[in-house]
Write an enzyme that holds these catalytic residues in place. Structure first.
Site, PDB file in Angstrom:
ATOM      1  N   ASP A  98       0.857  -1.183   0.000  1.00 47.91           N
ATOM      2  CA  ASP A  98       0.000   0.000   0.000  1.00 47.91           C
ATOM      3  C   ASP A  98       0.895   1.235   0.000  1.00 47.91           C
ATOM      4  O   ASP A  98       1.604   1.482   0.962  1.00 47.91           O
ATOM      5  CB  ASP A  98      -0.907   0.004   1.232  1.00 47.91           C
ATOM      6  CG  ASP A  98      -2.037   1.019   1.142  1.00 47.91           C
ATOM      7  OD1 ASP A  98      -1.914   1.998   0.370  1.00 47.91           O
ATOM      8  OD2 ASP A  98      -3.040   0.845   1.846  1.00 47.91           O
ATOM      9  N   ARG A 116      -0.386   4.374  -0.756  1.00 51.33           N
ATOM     10  CA  ARG A 116      -1.217   5.579  -0.724  1.00 51.33           C
ATOM     11  C   ARG A 116      -0.691   6.537   0.340  1.00 51.33           C
ATOM     12  O   ARG A 116      -0.076   6.127   1.317  1.00 51.33           O
ATOM     13  CB  ARG A 116      -2.672   5.216  -0.429  1.00 51.33           C
ATOM     14  CG  ARG A 116      -3.309   4.437  -1.563  1.00 51.33           C
ATOM     15  CD  ARG A 116      -4.681   3.975  -1.210  1.00 51.33           C
ATOM     16  NE  ARG A 116      -4.610   2.921  -0.199  1.00 51.33           N
ATOM     17  CZ  ARG A 116      -5.665   2.249   0.250  1.00 51.33           C
ATOM     18  NH1 ARG A 116      -6.869   2.531  -0.206  1.00 51.33           N
ATOM     19  NH2 ARG A 116      -5.539   1.303   1.160  1.00 51.33           N
TER      20      ARG A 116
END
Length: 201
Positions: free
Chosen positions: A172, A174
């Site tokens: 991830d 983000r």
């Protein structure tokens, strides 16, 4: 410039750097300290426009932002009598990462579109709130092409995390600092976060 260990010439890591700074009376700053400083002291987003947008859930005000770091445009959908309605405390908020396949094409591989729809319903029912839509974060930040490639691995039995790892990509990547800056610009001081991912909190 790089500090190396006297013993073997390897790159000094954090424990050695702390010892070095202490030994020579030097101040030490981490990259994470610089990031935190910039987020707290510098405006990293610029408000570019706003307009009323009628939806099936009611009338929202779309407020567009441009990130000064990478020029990606993001949007906040604000529900309330005016933009000042979300200024203050205890504001219902969803920070939603762009998901073309789920949000637009209603892919059943994810529930992103359903989450966005549910958040808009809850904000409208509350009468006040913000949906921050962060663009450029497709597929947990790996991008659309990699995400579609990962779908093939998922068809072979891998889950999302495993597929990203198999492709040599982060699980991830983000980043939510831009979302925090958008909420600050809107005047949100404290919030109630709607999330299916407590790691965002």
């Amino acid at each position: 410039c790089e500090i190396i260990n006297d013993s073997d010439g390897s790159m000094a890591r954090l424990p050695q750097l702390r010892d070095f700074s202490k030994k020579y009376g030097l101040k030490m700053v981490l990259v994470s300290d610089l990031v935190r400083y910039r987020r707290n002291r510098q405006a990293l987003v610029e408000r570019t426009a706003s307009a009323r947008v009628p939806t099936i859930h009611g009338k929202f005000t779309a407020v567009s932002y441009r990130s000064k770091m990478d020029d990606i445009e993001h949007v906040a959908f604000v529900y309330g009598d005016d933009l000042d309605a979300v200024s203050g405390d205890d504001v219902l908020v969803r920070v939603h990462s762009e998901c073309l396949t789920g949000d637009i094409f209603h892919s059943t591989r994810c529930d992103c579109g359903d989450q966005l729809d549910m958040a808009m319903k809850k904000v409208a029912a509350e009468g006040r709130g913000v949906i921050v839509y962060l663009r450029g974060q497709e597929g947990r930040g790996i991008g659309l092409g990699h995400k579609i490639h990962a779908y093939n691995l998922q068809d072979e039995g891998r889950d999302t995390v495993q597929a990203n790892e198999d492709l040599g990509l982060p699980v991830d990547s983000r980043e939510y600092g831009v979302g925090a800056q958008i909420l600050r610009d809107l005047g949100v001081r404290t919030l109630r976060l709607m999330t299916n991912n407590p790691a965002k909190y």
